[in-house]
Design an enzyme around this catalytic site. Structure first.
Site, PDB file in Angstrom:
ATOM      1  N   ASP A 146      -9.747  -3.695  -5.478  1.00  0.00           N
ATOM      2  CA  ASP A 146      -9.107  -2.877  -4.447  1.00  0.00           C
ATOM      3  C   ASP A 146      -9.752  -1.495  -4.394  1.00  0.00           C
ATOM      4  O   ASP A 146      -9.829  -0.788  -5.403  1.00  0.00           O
ATOM      5  CB  ASP A 146      -7.613  -2.748  -4.750  1.00  0.00           C
ATOM      6  CG  ASP A 146      -6.804  -2.277  -3.546  1.00  0.00           C
ATOM      7  OD1 ASP A 146      -7.351  -1.497  -2.746  1.00  0.00           O
ATOM      8  OD2 ASP A 146      -5.648  -2.685  -3.430  1.00  0.00           O
TER       9      ASP A 146
ATOM     10  N   SER B 264       0.846  -1.187   0.000  1.00  0.00           N
ATOM     11  CA  SER B 264       0.000   0.000   0.000  1.00  0.00           C
ATOM     12  C   SER B 264       0.891   1.249   0.000  1.00  0.00           C
ATOM     13  O   SER B 264       1.666   1.448  -0.928  1.00  0.00           O
ATOM     14  CB  SER B 264      -0.958  -0.035   1.191  1.00  0.00           C
ATOM     15  OG  SER B 264      -2.006   0.883   1.020  1.00  0.00           O
TER      16      SER B 264
ATOM     17  N   HIS C 282      -8.143  -4.879  -1.434  1.00  0.00           N
ATOM     18  CA  HIS C 282      -6.892  -4.402  -0.855  1.00  0.00           C
ATOM     19  C   HIS C 282      -6.267  -5.404   0.112  1.00  0.00           C
ATOM     20  O   HIS C 282      -5.051  -5.533   0.178  1.00  0.00           O
ATOM     21  CB  HIS C 282      -7.158  -3.084  -0.117  1.00  0.00           C
ATOM     22  CG  HIS C 282      -5.937  -2.266   0.147  1.00  0.00           C
ATOM     23  ND1 HIS C 282      -5.135  -1.774  -0.861  1.00  0.00           N
ATOM     24  CD2 HIS C 282      -5.360  -1.854   1.306  1.00  0.00           C
ATOM     25  CE1 HIS C 282      -4.135  -1.084  -0.341  1.00  0.00           C
ATOM     26  NE2 HIS C 282      -4.248  -1.119   0.981  1.00  0.00           N
TER      27      HIS C 282
END
Length: 691
Positions: free
Chosen positions: A628, A543, A663
């Protein structure tokens, strides 16, 4: 390299160029791969599938290793297990797992642990027929008869809110769609629920609504709307149960709370203290007052208190002052004690204060590198603090601690199967002096007997954003690398808050490059100290930590033999320029707003996608999820395409796309391990260790 040969002559997927021009502040950028953001476009989906096929072909020789790794990691999990029960409002609550099942079963027992089990939700049954399934928040009404819960069956973090009668077992007919998964609050009337509605474009929670059970959700009432899209919002019930709270929060910048007495659900929420720039606070209601943690004239926070009827800042009185070397992150209030979660020298501390005699002390811990934090403590009327403890060699442990006698009792430690022996591993804390003279802590774990002769493969991990501290904790999956000679290290780079607020301030906005330089310098330090060499040094981040990976391969591609970038945020300028993309507006104070010339120029100077050049890059594995919601799949997709176009080396560039998740990856506890097995196999194959 011995022991493994990568397939030769396999052609990487090709991507068409469709130049798109962006102009800002007189600066022109050309994005040849912007078109990949069309999620429903068949050409885009075919490209992503081609990347997965390429990955599978290149890594076909690791199939047995991946299966072995998966079975190893799965074999360390006690498949039939349950959480430590905690008591709240007359019931013991716990979560259990059944052998061979992917998902948890949420249970409770009335008054005694010897009572009959009540299954509130069995996620295994609920998930049947779904590729992805996640149960979010679960909240029980005051009369213990009703359950409100949220469900996401896609992985995009857009939940549906449902209700169950725990007496009859019936699911109520109404489902409230497009809500936040973690924000639900029951009123005291056992029929009114408050929840957060999401904007379906930005995926930001932006409104708080009130629903009465058994009524049509179209008749629900909006009680609050956040007008400033830089703020995240939520709703909750205070520990005292007296209030329902709404909070608006701009990360590390500003906070505002609104309160409503829970026995008056149709009343108006009242502001506790109005928001201001660079002013944050959190609160805990206790008897006839509030305790307030605040950074008001206190970057590392101080503790205040104020009368229940006079919440304005002018009434706040200091209880504990600010300290430059100690960051206060949380508080737990009991009738006779107050517990503060603090951080000093990149280590967590638990401070216990006695209300009666005003004396305080810190709970002692046996290891030099560890993590400890308060666990679930719903009851005021107790002198027992429940806290969690873990280290890089100690599995997650939960203790009950008597705050009067200072005696502790280990209530549960996560069992690690598969022959794990804690005394075969050791951890340590190092301090690397980086280029501007600052000392950066590194937490490290390895198997005993490892020689510091430079021959060890080493995986260096970091995050370094949003003030999130990466505390050293146990990870049973890492054992598969440690047992094969790897050292695993966490670089506590600036951008987190391991060394207080100043550690964060030195690692965001116009100081963001410190995060990248710290990581690079930590890598060089580990080479210099003979823990590894460049030929055996690997990097990993996800991330915002994936942005870190993108930056370090641009800045020092020669330092790493391999890099794993998980769901990486790499197209900083384009994303932060698009207010419709989830998370963008709420993060202007983290990265900058490209509408401001100086901020645009600084972001462009490090944005991984904008700084890909014609040069040699290390071996790389990039991951993403098609659904995501945090970092859109097209950011890593564009980055991989541009890297393929410009890189001059013959090193690996692999792209793994989970077509059914978001995600956080796969939702099942075992499916997640399959993803991890791919990553470990990538590292071990680069080391020639596939047996």
């Amino acid at each position: 390299m011995t022991g493994f040969r990568w397939p030769e002559g396999v052609q990487a997927p090709t991507v068409e160029k469709e130049p798109k021009e962006f102009i800002a502040h007189g600066d022109k950028r050309i994005d040849n791969y912007y078109w990949l953001n069309q999620r429903e476009n068949e050409k885009v989906l075919n490209y992503l599938k081609a990347e997965n096929t390429y990955l599978e072909t290149l890594m076909s020789g690791t199939k047995e290793l991946r299966e072995k790794l998966f079975l190893e990691m799965k074999g360390r999990i006690k498949e039939k297990d349950e959480s430590l029960p905690f008591k709240d409002n007359g019931y013991w609550y716990y979560v259990r797992y059944e052998e061979g099942k992917q998902y948890p079963v949420f249970c409770r027992k009335k008054e005694s642990l010897e009572a009959a089990e009540e299954i509130m939700l069995d996620q295994n049954k609920m998930a049947e027929g779904f590729q992805y399934y996640s149960v979010g928040r679960r909240v029980v009404s005051d009369n213990n008869e009703l359950l409100a819960f949220t469900v996401d069956s896609v992985g995009r973090r857009i939940y549906g809110l449902q209700f169950k009668n725990l007496v009859t077992g019936a699911i109520y007919p109404e489902t409230i769609i497009n809500v936040e998964g973690g924000n639900i609050a029951w009123a005291a009337d056992n029929k009114t629920v408050f929840y957060v509605k999401k904007d379906l474009v930005t995926l930001l929670g932006f409104q708080i609504w009130r629903h009465e059970l058994g009524t049509d959700p179209s008749k629900d009432v909006m009680v609050f709307e956040e007008k400033d899209n830089r703020f995240y919002i939520g709703v909750y019930r205070t520990k005292s149960k007296k209030y329902i709270g709404i909070y608006s929060h701009m990360n590390q910048v500003s906070t505002e709370y609104r309160l409503l007495e829970a026995n008056n659900p149709t009343g108006d929420f009242k502001i506790f203290e109005p928001r201001k720039e660079n002013f944050q606070y959190s609160l805990e209601h206790y008897q006839n007052k509030f305790f307030v943690l605040t950074d008001w004239n206190a970057p590392n926070y101080r503790l205040m208190e104020t009368p229940e009827a006079k919440t304005g800042k002018e009434n706040w009185k200091e209880v504990l002052p600010h300290r430059k070397d100690v960051y206060i992150s949380d508080m737990v209030v009991f009738n006779d004690h107050l517990v503060l979660a603090e951080t000093k020298d990149a280590l967590n501390q638990l401070r216990v204060i006695n209300f009666t005699n005003k004396k305080d002390y810190y709970i002692s811990f046996p290891e030099a590198v560890y993590t400890s934090f308060p666990n679930i403590n719903p009851d005021y009327n107790t002198n027992i603090l429940r806290f969690s403890y873990t280290s890089m060699t100690t599995p997650a442990s939960i203790y009950d601690f008597n705050m009067d006698t200072q005696q502790r009792e280990l209530k549960k430690q996560t069992e690690v199967l598969g022959g794990f022996k804690q005394d075969e591993y050791t951890s340590e804390r190092l301090w690397a002096t980086v280029r501007d003279g600052v000392k950066v802590p590194i937490s490290m774990v390895y198997k005993k007997g490892v020689k510091k002769d430079g021959s060890n493969p080493l995986l260096l991990y970091a995050y370094g954003s949003y003030g999130s501290s990466m505390s050293p904790s146990f990870n049973s999956n890492i054992i598969s690398l440690l047992d094969r000679g790897f050292i695993y290290a966490i670089a506590h780079v600036r951008g987190g808050q391991e060394l207080g607020r100043q550690w964060y301030d030195q690692g965001h906005m116009f100081n963001k490059k410190n995060t990248f330089y710290d990581f690079i310098d930590c890598g060089e330090f580990l080479v210099k100290e003979h823990y590894t060499t460049k030929e055996h040094l690997y990097a990993n981040g996800g991330s915002a930590g994936g942005l870190l990976m993108g930056a370090i391969v641009n800045l020092r591609p020669d330092l790493w033999h391999g890099v794993i970038a998980d769901v990486p945020f790499v197209d900083v300028i384009t994303t932060m320029s698009d207010a419709s993309i989830p998370l963008t507006t709420g993060e202007y104070k983290e990265w900058g707003n490209p509408a401001e010339k100086a901020e645009y120029e600084y972001m462009k100077s490090y944005s991984p996608y904008d700084n890909v050049e014609k040069k040699a890059y290390p071996n790389m594995l990039v991951t993403t999820g098609l659904h995501d919601s945090q970092v859109q799949y097209f950011e890593p997709a564009k980055w991989v395409a541009k890297l393929r176009e410009l890189k001059t080396d013959k090193n690996l560039l692999l792209f793994k796309i989970n077509m059914e998740a978001g995600h956080g990856g796969a939702s099942g506890r075992f499916d997640y391990l399959k993803d991890k097995a791919w990553q470990y196999a990538f590292l071990l194959a680069l080391e020639g260790k596939i047996n």
